[in-house]
Design an enzyme around this catalytic site. Structure first.
Site, PDB file in Angstrom:
ATOM      1  N   PRO A 109      88.822  99.129  -4.638  1.00 16.68           N
ATOM      2  CA  PRO A 109      87.952  98.818  -5.769  1.00 16.68           C
ATOM      3  C   PRO A 109      86.615  99.543  -5.634  1.00 16.68           C
ATOM      4  O   PRO A 109      86.096  99.723  -4.522  1.00 16.68           O
ATOM      5  CB  PRO A 109      87.749  97.294  -5.660  1.00 16.68           C
ATOM      6  N   LYS A 110      86.063  99.971  -6.781  1.00 20.89           N
ATOM      7  CA  LYS A 110      84.728 100.571  -6.794  1.00 20.89           C
ATOM      8  C   LYS A 110      83.734  99.495  -7.221  1.00 20.89           C
ATOM      9  O   LYS A 110      83.766  99.036  -8.353  1.00 20.89           O
ATOM     10  CB  LYS A 110      84.666 101.766  -7.745  1.00 20.89           C
ATOM     11  N   TRP A 111      82.853  99.111  -6.314  1.00 22.38           N
ATOM     12  CA  TRP A 111      81.939  97.993  -6.535  1.00 22.38           C
ATOM     13  C   TRP A 111      80.659  98.451  -7.218  1.00 22.38           C
ATOM     14  O   TRP A 111      80.209  99.578  -7.029  1.00 22.38           O
ATOM     15  CB  TRP A 111      81.595  97.339  -5.196  1.00 22.38           C
TER      16      TRP A 111
END
Length: 322
Positions: free
Chosen positions: A28-30
């Site tokens: 995931p890209k936070w």
């Protein structure tokens, strides 16, 4: 710290496809701040931003949690703050300016988490030459020995396309998209060898002002009406191409009566101090735009959006409140 130094962060290159390539892993890209975390002698902790700024003093709860790690441990990851079940970038940004007692109070009000996605050093051993899959296994082993709850968290990783697709549904919680990392690739300081896919959505907005000339705007300032009918500023476009600028300008009329934004000032960037020279227009034209998912608590887009087309088939009153 020790006899070694933190490497420069490995970087990402944007891609247009959300598909997970064979031989790659997805994470995931936070919506947070990229940071490297390292422990040294005597309980010393370094928390360094992508550009080299020292941030440990602003996040005392992360420093205390990092002292659980062995001396000579170095991680790469993302600092995030949760508020109301969503990542709150503006709270994180506010915390960067706090020190001392203010930082301790901010840690109670808006506690941060450090989401680790890579292990760079283990004691005196440099792991950057290891392939991603091996570094990932070592990172998972490290977190298996840490408390499940606390400021330090392990970033999920998958090689299953179906799982990566499921993560794209987390945008309501502030997830920006996906990062792709080749399983057999070593950590390459300063290189854009990882890939990132950002989720983008389309929306209809109301043009309230422009930069440049009204006949051919440079950029467009956008609004949406709230449930009380007030025109709220929600963001600005990137520079329009000449063809679209002339098309948009052909539908605009200079503001004649008192405008909802009369007397307002607008920053050139989200959170920036530089102000824009704007020209107000009658808020009667609807513009369709494309944007990523990064918004603040007022629902304003933090990054410039892309103008797509004028919606001559819609009036401002047709748009529901955001």
């Amino acid at each position: 710290m020790t006899s070694w130094a933190l490497p420069e962060p490995m970087l990402t290159e944007p891609v247009s496809s959300p598909d997970l390539p064979a031989g790659w892993a997805a994470e995931p890209k936070w919506d947070g701040y990229r940071a490297q975390l390292a422990t040294g002698q005597g309980g010393r902790v370094v928390l360094r931003s992508r550009r080299g700024a020292q941030m440990a003093a602003a996040f005392p709860e992360i420093v205390r949690a990092a002292r659980q790690l062995d001396e000579g441990c170095a991680l790469d990851g993302e600092l995030v703050v949760w508020e109301g079940g969503r990542l709150a970038f503006e709270r994180l940004r506010h915390r960067l300016a706090s020190r001392g007692a203010r930082a301790e109070q901010a840690a109670k009000e808006w506690p941060a988490h450090y989401v680790a996605f890579d292990l760079l050093h283990d004691g005196e051993e440099d792991l950057t030459g290891w392939p991603y899959w091996r570094r990932r296994a070592a990172l998972e082993g490290l977190f298996a020995a840490l408390p499940a709850a606390g400021p330090l968290a392990l970033c999920p990783s998958t090689t299953e396309p179906a799982v990566a697709d499921e993560w794209l549904g987390w945008t309501a919680a502030g997830l920006e998209g996906l990062c792709f990392k080749r399983s057999d690739e070593r950590y390459l300081p300063g290189r854009r060898a990882w890939r990132k896919y950002k989720v983008r959505t389309t929306a209809e907005t109301i043009i309230g002002a422009v930069t440049g000339s009204i006949a051919a705007p440079g950029t467009v300032l956008l609004g949406r009406r709230d449930p009380d009918g007030h025109l709220r500023y929600v963001g600005r476009t990137i520079t329009l191409n000449p063809v679209l600028a002339r098309d948009v300008g052909g539908w605009l009329t200079p503001a004649q009566a008192r405008h909802p934004w009369t007397g307002w000032t607008f920053s050139a960037s989200w959170g920036g101090r530089e102000t824009l020279d704007v020209r107000l227009v009658d808020p009667e034209v609807v513009l369709e735009i494309s944007a990523d998912t990064a918004r603040d608590s007022t629902r304003r887009w933090r990054h410039p959006v892309r103008a797509y087309r004028v919606r001559t088939d819609l009036a401002p009153g047709d748009l529901p409140p955001p």
